[in-house]
Design a protein around this motif. Structure first.
Motif, PDB file in Angstrom:
ATOM      1  N   MET A 138      28.171  96.994 -42.190  1.00  0.00           N
ATOM      2  CA  MET A 138      28.803  95.684 -42.101  1.00  0.00           C
ATOM      3  C   MET A 138      27.772  94.564 -42.011  1.00  0.00           C
ATOM      4  SD  MET A 138      32.050  96.623 -39.644  1.00  0.00           S
ATOM      5  CE  MET A 138      32.938  95.071 -39.883  1.00  0.00           C
ATOM      6  N   LEU A 139      26.724  94.792 -41.243  1.00  0.00           N
ATOM      7  CA  LEU A 139      25.680  93.766 -41.162  1.00  0.00           C
ATOM      8  C   LEU A 139      24.992  93.579 -42.509  1.00  0.00           C
ATOM      9  CD1 LEU A 139      24.196  94.736 -37.685  1.00  0.00           C
ATOM     10  CD2 LEU A 139      25.334  92.570 -38.238  1.00  0.00           C
ATOM     11  N   ALA A 140      24.776  94.672 -43.230  1.00  0.00           N
ATOM     12  CA  ALA A 140      24.175  94.565 -44.561  1.00  0.00           C
ATOM     13  C   ALA A 140      25.070  93.764 -45.496  1.00  0.00           C
ATOM     14  CB  ALA A 140      23.907  95.956 -45.133  1.00  0.00           C
ATOM     15  N   HIS A 141      26.372  94.006 -45.411  1.00  0.00           N
ATOM     16  CA  HIS A 141      27.296  93.247 -46.268  1.00  0.00           C
ATOM     17  C   HIS A 141      27.271  91.766 -45.896  1.00  0.00           C
ATOM     18  CE1 HIS A 141      30.573  92.936 -49.127  1.00  0.00           C
ATOM     19  NE2 HIS A 141      31.230  92.187 -48.262  1.00  0.00           N
ATOM     20  N   ALA A 142      27.280  91.486 -44.593  1.00  0.00           N
ATOM     21  CA  ALA A 142      27.292  90.086 -44.150  1.00  0.00           C
ATOM     22  C   ALA A 142      26.021  89.352 -44.566  1.00  0.00           C
ATOM     23  CB  ALA A 142      27.476  90.021 -42.637  1.00  0.00           C
ATOM     24  N   PHE A 143      24.871  89.953 -44.278  1.00  0.00           N
ATOM     25  CA  PHE A 143      23.609  89.244 -44.507  1.00  0.00           C
ATOM     26  C   PHE A 143      23.103  89.347 -45.943  1.00  0.00           C
ATOM     27  CE2 PHE A 143      23.089  89.873 -39.795  1.00  0.00           C
ATOM     28  CZ  PHE A 143      23.140  88.528 -39.470  1.00  0.00           C
ATOM     29  N   ASP A 144      23.331  90.498 -46.602  1.00  0.00           N
ATOM     30  CA  ASP A 144      22.760  90.697 -47.937  1.00  0.00           C
ATOM     31  C   ASP A 144      23.718  90.301 -49.061  1.00  0.00           C
ATOM     32  OD1 ASP A 144      20.554  91.711 -46.620  1.00  0.00           O
ATOM     33  OD2 ASP A 144      21.165  93.800 -46.840  1.00  0.00           O
ATOM     34  N   SER A 145      25.020  90.458 -48.841  1.00  0.00           N
ATOM     35  CA  SER A 145      25.992  90.100 -49.887  1.00  0.00           C
ATOM     36  C   SER A 145      26.557  88.702 -49.686  1.00  0.00           C
ATOM     37  CB  SER A 145      27.138  91.122 -49.916  1.00  0.00           C
ATOM     38  OG  SER A 145      26.666  92.404 -50.275  1.00  0.00           O
ATOM     39  N   ARG A 168      21.743  97.627 -27.871  1.00  0.00           N
ATOM     40  CA  ARG A 168      20.924  98.597 -28.602  1.00  0.00           C
ATOM     41  C   ARG A 168      20.829  98.262 -30.088  1.00  0.00           C
ATOM     42  NH1 ARG A 168      23.569 102.380 -25.175  1.00  0.00           N
ATOM     43  NH2 ARG A 168      25.015 102.942 -26.862  1.00  0.00           N
ATOM     44  N   LEU A 169      21.782  97.501 -30.604  1.00  0.00           N
ATOM     45  CA  LEU A 169      21.691  97.066 -31.998  1.00  0.00           C
ATOM     46  C   LEU A 169      20.516  96.110 -32.203  1.00  0.00           C
ATOM     47  CD1 LEU A 169      25.443  96.171 -32.749  1.00  0.00           C
ATOM     48  CD2 LEU A 169      24.254  98.292 -33.346  1.00  0.00           C
ATOM     49  N   GLY A 170      20.149  95.407 -31.150  1.00  0.00           N
ATOM     50  CA  GLY A 170      19.130  94.368 -31.256  1.00  0.00           C
ATOM     51  C   GLY A 170      19.714  92.974 -31.230  1.00  0.00           C
ATOM     52  N   ALA A 171      21.004  92.856 -30.859  1.00  0.00           N
ATOM     53  CA  ALA A 171      21.648  91.546 -30.783  1.00  0.00           C
ATOM     54  C   ALA A 171      21.154  90.787 -29.556  1.00  0.00           C
ATOM     55  CB  ALA A 171      23.169  91.707 -30.730  1.00  0.00           C
ATOM     56  N   ALA A 172      21.099  89.473 -29.675  1.00  0.00           N
ATOM     57  CA  ALA A 172      20.648  88.614 -28.574  1.00  0.00           C
ATOM     58  C   ALA A 172      21.837  88.207 -27.712  1.00  0.00           C
ATOM     59  CB  ALA A 172      19.966  87.365 -29.133  1.00  0.00           C
ATOM     60  N   PHE A 173      21.681  88.315 -26.392  1.00  0.00           N
ATOM     61  CA  PHE A 173      22.715  87.896 -25.451  1.00  0.00           C
ATOM     62  C   PHE A 173      22.740  86.380 -25.367  1.00  0.00           C
ATOM     63  CE2 PHE A 173      23.744  87.058 -20.846  1.00  0.00           C
ATOM     64  CZ  PHE A 173      25.118  87.265 -20.975  1.00  0.00           C
ATOM     65  N   GLU A 200      16.705  87.575 -38.082  1.00  0.00           N
ATOM     66  CA  GLU A 200      16.541  88.748 -37.224  1.00  0.00           C
ATOM     67  C   GLU A 200      17.021  90.034 -37.888  1.00  0.00           C
ATOM     68  OE1 GLU A 200      17.313  86.142 -33.130  1.00  0.00           O
ATOM     69  OE2 GLU A 200      18.937  87.292 -34.065  1.00  0.00           O
ATOM     70  N   TRP A 201      17.756  89.896 -38.983  1.00  0.00           N
ATOM     71  CA  TRP A 201      18.370  91.034 -39.634  1.00  0.00           C
ATOM     72  C   TRP A 201      17.366  92.104 -40.081  1.00  0.00           C
ATOM     73  CZ3 TRP A 201      21.276  94.781 -40.464  1.00  0.00           C
ATOM     74  CH2 TRP A 201      21.483  95.383 -41.709  1.00  0.00           C
ATOM     75  N   PRO A 202      16.219  91.779 -40.693  1.00  0.00           N
ATOM     76  CA  PRO A 202      15.300  92.855 -41.099  1.00  0.00           C
ATOM     77  C   PRO A 202      14.880  93.764 -39.946  1.00  0.00           C
ATOM     78  CG  PRO A 202      14.703  90.809 -42.186  1.00  0.00           C
ATOM     79  CD  PRO A 202      15.746  90.459 -41.164  1.00  0.00           C
ATOM     80  N   ALA A 203      14.584  93.187 -38.782  1.00  0.00           N
ATOM     81  CA  ALA A 203      14.188  94.006 -37.630  1.00  0.00           C
ATOM     82  C   ALA A 203      15.369  94.820 -37.121  1.00  0.00           C
ATOM     83  CB  ALA A 203      13.642  93.117 -36.519  1.00  0.00           C
TER      84      ALA A 203
END
Length: 215
Positions: A138-145, A168-173, A200-203
């Protein structure tokens, strides 16, 4: 309107939700429900039908893009997730600020910002890599598409299990919105907000791929 899409990985396939998914989602939600204390998971055929009908109404109004999650190894529907709170920013911004947004999200005007939420899984696939791959797809679809600039994730502030999974996903609070919405247990919910930005998506993607490799 956004065209529903299928997102396929190695563990799961995210299928556009339909009324035909009601029996399978009912079955998925009928497993051990002890982890659903702070999560709105339908219980029984009637609740599941209303749940799916509500998701499809949000789809028709352009407010959400709901999925049924199919486990590829077993072929079973094991849960659901969706994009929601979809918004297209208006450029230049309207005046006064905040009184209007851009056009409704569509294939020609994809969301500038989105949320991933309304996610729950059958107990048999929790902590199995299913959620990790769903978020990756889903993140790939949001950020890449769509080239979205921000994806939001939020949960009941009391739900430490969900908050740990989001972190754990790496999301910022971002903080806690107090007395935000009705809670699934009948009270008033304080909501913990998290986000991932495009830069932040690549990391985050590297982190998710590493976690899937270890699963």
């Amino acid at each position: 309107m956004l065209t529903p899409v299928t997102l396929r990985g190695s563990l799961v396939s995210l299928e556009p939700m339909s009324i035909d998914h009601v029996p399978d989602l009912c079955s998925a939600g009928s497993e051990d429900r002890s982890t659903y204390g702070y999560t709105n998971v339908p219980d029984g055929a009637d609740e599941t039908k209303r749940y799916v009908e509500g998701a499809l109404q949000s789809l028709e109004k352009g407010r959400a893009l709901p999925f049924a999650v199919r486990h590829l190894e077993t072929g079973r529907i094991v849960g659901t997730t969706r994009f929601l709170d979809l918004e297209v920013f208006s450029w230049p911004p309207p005046w006064p600020p905040g009184v209007a947004t851009g056009p409704s999200p569509s294939d020609e005007n994809p969301p500038t910002v989105a949320e991933i939420g309304s996610t729950w899984f059958a107990s048999s696939v929790q902590r199995s890599g299913v959620n990790t791959e769903c978020k990756l797809l889903m993140l790939a679809h949001a950020f890449d598409s769509w080239h979205t600039v921000r994806v939001t994730l939020k949960t009941d502030a009391r739900n430490e299990r969900s908050r740990s999974a989001i972190q754990r996903l790496g999301a910022a609070f971002e903080g806690v919105r107090r007395a935000h919405v009705p809670a699934s247990d009948g009270g008033i919910r304080n909501t913990a907000y998290y986000s991932i930005l495009a830069e932040e998506w690549p990391a985050v993607r590297t982190n998710l791929l590493a976690r899937l490799h270890r699963a």
